[in-house]
Design a protein around this motif. Structure first.
Motif, short mmCIF file in Angstrom:
data_model
loop_
_atom_site.label_atom_id
_atom_site.label_comp_id
_atom_site.label_asym_id
_atom_site.label_seq_id
_atom_site.Cartn_x
_atom_site.Cartn_y
_atom_site.Cartn_z
N LEU A 64 0.86 -1.18 0.00
CA LEU A 64 0.00 0.00 0.00
C LEU A 64 0.90 1.23 0.00
O LEU A 64 1.63 1.49 0.96
CB LEU A 64 -0.90 0.00 1.23
CG LEU A 64 -2.10 0.95 1.18
CD1 LEU A 64 -3.18 0.39 0.24
CD2 LEU A 64 -2.70 1.15 2.56
N LEU A 65 0.86 1.99 -1.11
CA LEU A 65 1.68 3.18 -1.26
C LEU A 65 0.74 4.36 -1.44
O LEU A 65 0.15 4.54 -2.50
CB LEU A 65 2.63 3.04 -2.46
CG LEU A 65 3.59 1.83 -2.38
CD1 LEU A 65 3.05 0.67 -3.23
CD2 LEU A 65 4.97 2.21 -2.87
N VAL A 66 0.58 5.15 -0.38
CA VAL A 66 -0.45 6.18 -0.34
C VAL A 66 -0.18 7.28 -1.36
O VAL A 66 -1.12 7.80 -1.98
CB VAL A 66 -0.55 6.76 1.09
CG1 VAL A 66 -1.44 7.99 1.11
CG2 VAL A 66 -1.10 5.69 2.03
N GLY A 67 1.06 7.67 -1.54
CA GLY A 67 1.38 8.72 -2.50
C GLY A 67 1.15 10.10 -1.94
O GLY A 67 1.27 10.33 -0.74
N ASP A 68 0.80 11.04 -2.81
CA ASP A 68 0.68 12.45 -2.45
C ASP A 68 -0.76 12.94 -2.60
O ASP A 68 -1.61 12.25 -3.17
CB ASP A 68 1.60 13.29 -3.35
CG ASP A 68 3.06 12.87 -3.27
OD1 ASP A 68 3.53 12.61 -2.15
OD2 ASP A 68 3.71 12.80 -4.34
N GLY A 69 -1.01 14.15 -2.16
CA GLY A 69 -2.29 14.81 -2.38
C GLY A 69 -3.47 13.98 -1.92
O GLY A 69 -3.52 13.49 -0.79
N ILE A 70 -4.43 13.79 -2.82
CA ILE A 70 -5.65 13.04 -2.47
C ILE A 70 -5.38 11.57 -2.23
O ILE A 70 -6.27 10.85 -1.77
CB ILE A 70 -6.74 13.20 -3.56
CG1 ILE A 70 -6.25 12.67 -4.92
CG2 ILE A 70 -7.19 14.65 -3.66
CD1 ILE A 70 -7.34 12.61 -5.98
N GLY A 71 -4.16 11.11 -2.51
CA GLY A 71 -3.82 9.73 -2.20
C GLY A 71 -4.04 9.40 -0.73
O GLY A 71 -4.40 8.27 -0.37
N HIS A 72 -3.86 10.39 0.14
CA HIS A 72 -4.03 10.18 1.58
C HIS A 72 -5.48 9.92 1.95
O HIS A 72 -5.76 9.45 3.06
CB HIS A 72 -3.50 11.39 2.35
CG HIS A 72 -2.00 11.47 2.35
ND1 HIS A 72 -1.22 10.93 3.34
CD2 HIS A 72 -1.13 12.00 1.45
CE1 HIS A 72 0.05 11.13 3.07
NE2 HIS A 72 0.14 11.78 1.93
N GLU A 73 -6.40 10.21 1.03
CA GLU A 73 -7.82 9.93 1.27
C GLU A 73 -8.29 8.70 0.48
O GLU A 73 -8.89 7.78 1.04
CB GLU A 73 -8.65 11.16 0.88
CG GLU A 73 -8.31 12.39 1.70
CD GLU A 73 -8.68 13.67 0.99
OE1 GLU A 73 -9.88 14.03 1.02
OE2 GLU A 73 -7.78 14.31 0.40
#
Length: 371
Positions: free
Chosen positions: A22-31
């Motif tokens: 699971l790689l959340v990433g940036d910006g809206i990735g956290h949601e």
């Protein structure tokens, strides 16, 4: 999300444990990435399969803060031991200057693991206004060569400047890569409506896209149930707008596929609904086609549809590879729940709706539990 006590599992055999990154990433990735994880867990539990073991790994801005790089070596090493992974969007254009000339985190992963096939469906959904209301196609994009200078060189970029006022780029096409993606497209078409459209530009790029067209056409002769035709890329863009519902599987080189799949996603409703899977013969990564949308990050307004549908594609790929029918059932539950949610008028702001990211996810989760 409905509590586990409300779930009545389907019967099925006990399957081996499944470990996903699971790689959340940036910006809206956290949601959208954590919400996608919840939806996947609900679907897997609903069909009676043992829970997925998730390994959250640093990437993007979080990794810059913790490891001094957007794609740490420990993340890449960990991915090697997993069955697949879910990658959120990245905002590499906003990274510190030291990293802006590097491959994006997604690009590094695709290159490291040889994820040569980028599968991008575009489908209109009931309840969502679409420019092409009958669109239901899949764009199969060769993901390692073609006109992307950051992917077609063994070391470094394929772009170079012989003088400060002249910039050049090298495009690479090999018969082996063209044939490999051709098999992917033909197998997919055989499981759908049996039609492959090869997109090229042979009237101008006769050698490079000509090789692509020739290789795909040759491979397709080994699939007697698959009909093959071809279109120039500029004509194809017009056809998607005018009669996008006529196409089944579209196969093309890297840059053409990137552009056409974004166009198809918008024509079918919104790029926020456009899923994507990057795969080799042995590994796969779910990654939505859209970006990190930093302007709405943290505001509970992002559309998680594309990320959820990308994860469903990963479950299908894993089902085929592992012979695990329960994963295919879980994937179908996710797709059906998303479609039913949209058809009921529950939509995020990009689709003209009022639902928050959390509300949309909650509705999808509840519908997954319905038989």
């Amino acid at each position: 999300m409905t509590p586990p006590s409300a779930i009545t599992p389907e019967s099925g055999p006990v399957e081996p444990p499944l470990r996903l990154g699971l790689l959340v990433g940036d910006g809206i990735g956290h949601e959208i990435v954590p919400d996608t994880r919840r939806v996947v867990d609900t679907a897997v539990e609903a069909v009676g399969r043992d829970p997925i073991t998730w390994m959250e790994l640093p990437i993007g801005f979080d990794a810059i803060d913790s490891h001094g790089t957007p794609i740490p070596d420990e993340t890449l090493t960990a991915l090697e031991g997993l069955d697949g992974w879910v990658l959120g969007p990245h905002d590499s254009a906003a990274y510190p200057a030291a990293f802006r000339g590097d491959l994006t985190p997604g690009g590094v992963i695709r290159k490291r693991f040889g994820l040569f096939a980028n599968i991008r469906p575009a489908r209109a959904h009931a309840g969502v206004q679409a420019t092409v209301s009958d669109m239901d196609l899949v764009i199969v994009r060769e993901n390692t060569e073609g006109f992307y200078a950051d992917r077609n060189m063994h070391i470094g970029s394929g772009e170079f400047m012989p003088t400060p006022d002249v910039a050049m780029a090298v495009a690479v096409f090999t018969r082996a890569a063209c044939e490999r993606i051709a098999h992917t497209a033909c197998r997919l078409a055989a499981a759908r409506r049996g039609r492959v459209t090869v997109v090229h530009k042979t009237n101008v790029l006769a050698l490079t896209t000509g090789l692509f067209l020739e290789a795909v056409t040759d491979v397709a002769r080994g699939y007697p149930g698959v009909h093959v035709d071809s279109e120039h890329v500029d004509a194809m863009a017009a056809h998607l707008v005018r009669r996008g519902g006529d196409f089944d599987v579209v196969v093309t080189e890297n840059m053409f596929g990137d552009i056409l799949s974004d166009l198809a996603g918008e024509l079918s409703g919104s790029l926020g609904m456009a899923p994507s899977l990057n795969a080799s013969a042995s590994q796969a990564m779910a990654q939505a086609a859209h970006g990190a949308a930093p302007d709405i990050a943290g505001r509970n307004r992002a559309n998680p549809t594309a990320m959820m549908l990308s994860a469903a594609m990963l479950l299908d790929w894993l089902s085929d590879r592992r012979g695990d029918a329960l994963l295919a059932r879980a994937a179908e539950r996710i797709r059906r729940a998303v479609a039913d949610t949209l058809a009921a008028g529950v939509a995020t702001a990009d689709l003209g709706g009022l639902a928050s990211t959390a509300e949309f996810t909650e509705t999808v989760g509840a519908r997954i539990l319905r038989r």
